[in-house]
Scaffold this motif. Structure first.
Motif, mmCIF file in Angstrom:
data_model
loop_
_atom_site.group_PDB
_atom_site.id
_atom_site.type_symbol
_atom_site.label_atom_id
_atom_site.label_comp_id
_atom_site.label_asym_id
_atom_site.label_seq_id
_atom_site.Cartn_x
_atom_site.Cartn_y
_atom_site.Cartn_z
ATOM 1 N N SER A 87 0.831 -1.210 0.000
ATOM 2 C CA SER A 87 0.000 0.000 0.000
ATOM 3 C C SER A 87 0.862 1.254 0.000
ATOM 4 C CB SER A 87 -0.927 0.011 1.227
ATOM 5 O OG SER A 87 -1.832 -1.078 1.176
ATOM 6 N N LEU A 88 1.983 1.221 0.721
ATOM 7 C CA LEU A 88 2.912 2.347 0.714
ATOM 8 C C LEU A 88 3.486 2.547 -0.683
ATOM 9 C CD1 LEU A 88 4.658 4.523 2.088
ATOM 10 C CD2 LEU A 88 6.296 2.710 2.673
ATOM 11 N N GLY A 89 3.869 1.442 -1.337
ATOM 12 C CA GLY A 89 4.406 1.531 -2.692
ATOM 13 C C GLY A 89 3.399 2.080 -3.674
ATOM 14 N N VAL A 90 2.143 1.614 -3.578
ATOM 15 C CA VAL A 90 1.080 2.107 -4.462
ATOM 16 C C VAL A 90 0.859 3.600 -4.237
ATOM 17 C CG1 VAL A 90 -1.409 2.010 -4.896
ATOM 18 C CG2 VAL A 90 -0.089 -0.102 -4.740
ATOM 19 N N SER A 91 0.862 4.015 -2.970
ATOM 20 C CA SER A 91 0.639 5.428 -2.643
ATOM 21 C C SER A 91 1.724 6.302 -3.263
ATOM 22 C CB SER A 91 0.622 5.615 -1.124
ATOM 23 O OG SER A 91 -0.378 4.819 -0.520
ATOM 24 N N PRO A 130 -3.779 6.858 1.637
ATOM 25 C CA PRO A 130 -2.547 6.128 1.932
ATOM 26 C C PRO A 130 -2.459 5.662 3.384
ATOM 27 C CG PRO A 130 -2.051 8.009 0.545
ATOM 28 C CD PRO A 130 -3.498 8.135 0.933
ATOM 29 N N VAL A 131 -2.798 6.550 4.333
ATOM 30 C CA VAL A 131 -2.749 6.177 5.748
ATOM 31 C C VAL A 131 -3.731 5.037 6.038
ATOM 32 C CG1 VAL A 131 -3.294 6.975 8.090
ATOM 33 C CG2 VAL A 131 -1.932 8.419 6.551
ATOM 34 N N PHE A 132 -4.938 5.120 5.475
ATOM 35 C CA PHE A 132 -5.943 4.070 5.685
ATOM 36 C C PHE A 132 -5.428 2.721 5.209
ATOM 37 C CE2 PHE A 132 -9.298 1.416 3.880
ATOM 38 C CZ PHE A 132 -10.150 1.273 4.959
ATOM 39 N N ASN A 151 -4.734 -3.303 4.150
ATOM 40 C CA ASN A 151 -5.705 -3.731 3.136
ATOM 41 C C ASN A 151 -5.496 -2.897 1.876
ATOM 42 O OD1 ASN A 151 -7.914 -4.355 1.559
ATOM 43 N ND2 ASN A 151 -9.357 -4.402 3.271
ATOM 44 N N PRO A 152 -4.892 -3.483 0.841
ATOM 45 C CA PRO A 152 -4.590 -2.699 -0.362
ATOM 46 C C PRO A 152 -5.717 -2.639 -1.382
ATOM 47 C CG PRO A 152 -3.640 -4.880 -0.573
ATOM 48 C CD PRO A 152 -4.334 -4.840 0.770
ATOM 49 N N THR A 153 -6.893 -3.187 -1.045
ATOM 50 C CA THR A 153 -7.993 -3.259 -2.008
ATOM 51 C C THR A 153 -8.323 -1.888 -2.588
ATOM 52 O OG1 THR A 153 -8.956 -5.138 -0.828
ATOM 53 C CG2 THR A 153 -10.387 -3.964 -2.372
#
Length: 452
Positions: free
Chosen positions: A232-236, A273-275, A281-283
């Motif tokens: 999720s960090l990478g996606v953000s 991003p924080v959520f 949960n990267p959904t």
């Protein structure tokens, strides 16, 4: 007739989107297929079987997508999505005009048009686009400030929430926006906004689910931390990269006028991003962060203008590189099942049964009119161990979607199966698809047919 330059930008964006839809996009991605299938079934009066995991009302986008597909094609549904995305660009232009003026709003619109993630988002036929139209309409009406417009803002906020439940996470942002732009009667306007925004979800949920809350919760619940949080960090960082690069330049960063509204825009970029990082949960993280980029573009207007006027060549080069690189990566994040489903559509009879380890939710819609009951005739299996528990004699076709295309052939041969290879192709994609881990994959998709 003096046509504003912003109209040329939107027109060029539409033409580029059409070219991409017809010449570069492949088969259904993500949940495109399931929303179309849901809509087709609802249009035929069949019971809704998707509310338990749909994260939005099946009676808005699904019906619209199903109807559009019925009278056209997947490309037709994507063109509808593109038109809604142009609507978002228009709403975003007026949204930015309220904060940085019309002339500077042009730079915000140009920045958003050069966003690879938004471009990808603009031709993927999922309910996020319709929800974002409603959300941006709500934000725009809030800034009109009179009571009638505040009521309309509440209605559009409610429609955004039932279109995709994730927009409830952004509900506090709309309240803060209302507080910042309202000069008097803040309490009354907040009450009107709250009343009109909650009444639509409440009535919708009571009618559809016989409850105040929808059936679907799983996609927004916390999962395991660790890799999912890092992902999720990478996606953000990936989605926010253009904004990050703009603000890494001190002279550009200094163009931002510090105010309550600029802090609100900056904060809104961090919510999703924080959520996703904290819940693990990267959904749908990619799409959710695009919402934030659209809402927060007034923050980028003056810095982007500064870079384009002082370092034009470098800025344009970096912007175009990021646009194509990000759009390509996202476009390649789903494998292409269209050749397999096209083949099956031509070969199957109404009573045929199909077994598939590929995501059947991505191609069931295409076989809807060809099979008697598509849900019971197209069945998922995950791996060979589960296949050993299945009576293969009840199936007519097997779709095998894997890096090792010989594994199933060996299994079938060892079990004296009457299936033979009838169609095969190779595909490359970047991402995690169905039963494959995240990475760069070169896979083969093979269709096996029973010897008749």
């Amino acid at each position: 007739m003096n046509i504003p330059k912003i109209a040329y930008l939107f027109g060029l964006y539409f033409i580029l989107g059409l070219l991409f839809i017809f010449f570069a996009a492949n088969g259904a991605k993500g949940d495109e297929g399931i929303y179309i299938l849901s809509g087709l079934q609802l249009l035929d009066g069949l019971p809704d079987t998707f509310s338990s995991w749909h994260n939005g009302s099946p009676y808005l986008w699904s019906l619209l997508a199903g109807f559009t597909y019925k009278v056209s094609s997947l490309e037709g549904v994507r063109i509808l999505t593109l038109l809604l995305s142009i609507t978002i660009l228009i709403l975003n232009y007026f949204h930015c005009s309220s904060h940085v003026g019309k002339e500077n709003a042009w730079w915000s619109s140009l920045f958003l048009s050069l966003s690879g993630p938004f471009f990808f988002f603009s031709h993927i036929a999922v309910y996020d686009v319709l929800g974002l139209v409603f959300f941006m309409s709500s934000a725009l009406f809030i800034q009109k400030k009179n009571l009638a417009h505040i009521a309309l803002a509440g209605i559009f906020a409610g429609l955004a929430i039932i279109t995709k439940y994730a927009f409830i996470i952004y509900f506090p942002i709309l309240f803060l926006l209302l507080y910042i732009v309202t000069e008097h009667r803040v309490f009354l306007k907040s009450l009107i906004f709250l009343l009109f925004s909650v009444i639509i979800p409440i009535f919708h949920n009571l009618i559809v689910f016989k409850s105040l809350f929808p059936d679907s919760y799983a996609s927004y619940q916390a999962t395991e931390l660790g890799f999912n949080s890092l992902y999720s960090l990478g996606v953000s960082l990936f989605i926010l990269l253009p904004i990050i690069l703009v603000f890494l330049v001190p002279s550009a960063r200094n163009q931002v006028r510090k105010s309550k509204i600029s802090y609100l825009f900056a904060g809104s970029l961090l919510i999703w991003p924080v959520f996703h990082i904290l819940t693990g949960n990267p959904t749908s993280a990619e799409k959710h962060i695009v919402y934030a980029v659209v809402f927060a573009t007034p923050l980028v207007a003056l810095p982007f203008k500064h870079l384009l006027t002082t370092h034009a060549t470098k800025t344009i080069s970096v912007a175009l590189f990021l646009f194509f690189a990000q759009a390509f990566i996202l476009e390649s994040s789903w494998s292409n099942l269209a050749p397999a489903s096209d083949f099956l559509q031509k070969k199957i009879t109404a009573s045929d049964n199909i077994l598939s380890n590929a995501g059947t939710y991505r191609f069931k819609y295409q076989l809807y009119d060809s099979l008697n009951v598509v849900d019971s005739q197209v069945i998922d299996f995950s791996h060979l161990a589960s296949l050993q528990q299945i009576d293969l004699d009840t199936y007519d076709y097997i779709v095998w979607h894997q890096t090792n295309d010989k594994e199933l052939q060996t299994f079938l041969a060892n079990n004296d199966s009457s299936f033979v290879e009838v169609f095969q192709y190779t595909d490359t994609f970047i991402g995690a698809d169905d039963y494959l881990p995240y990475g760069l994959h070169v896979i083969s998709t093979t269709v096996f047919g029973k010897i008749r």
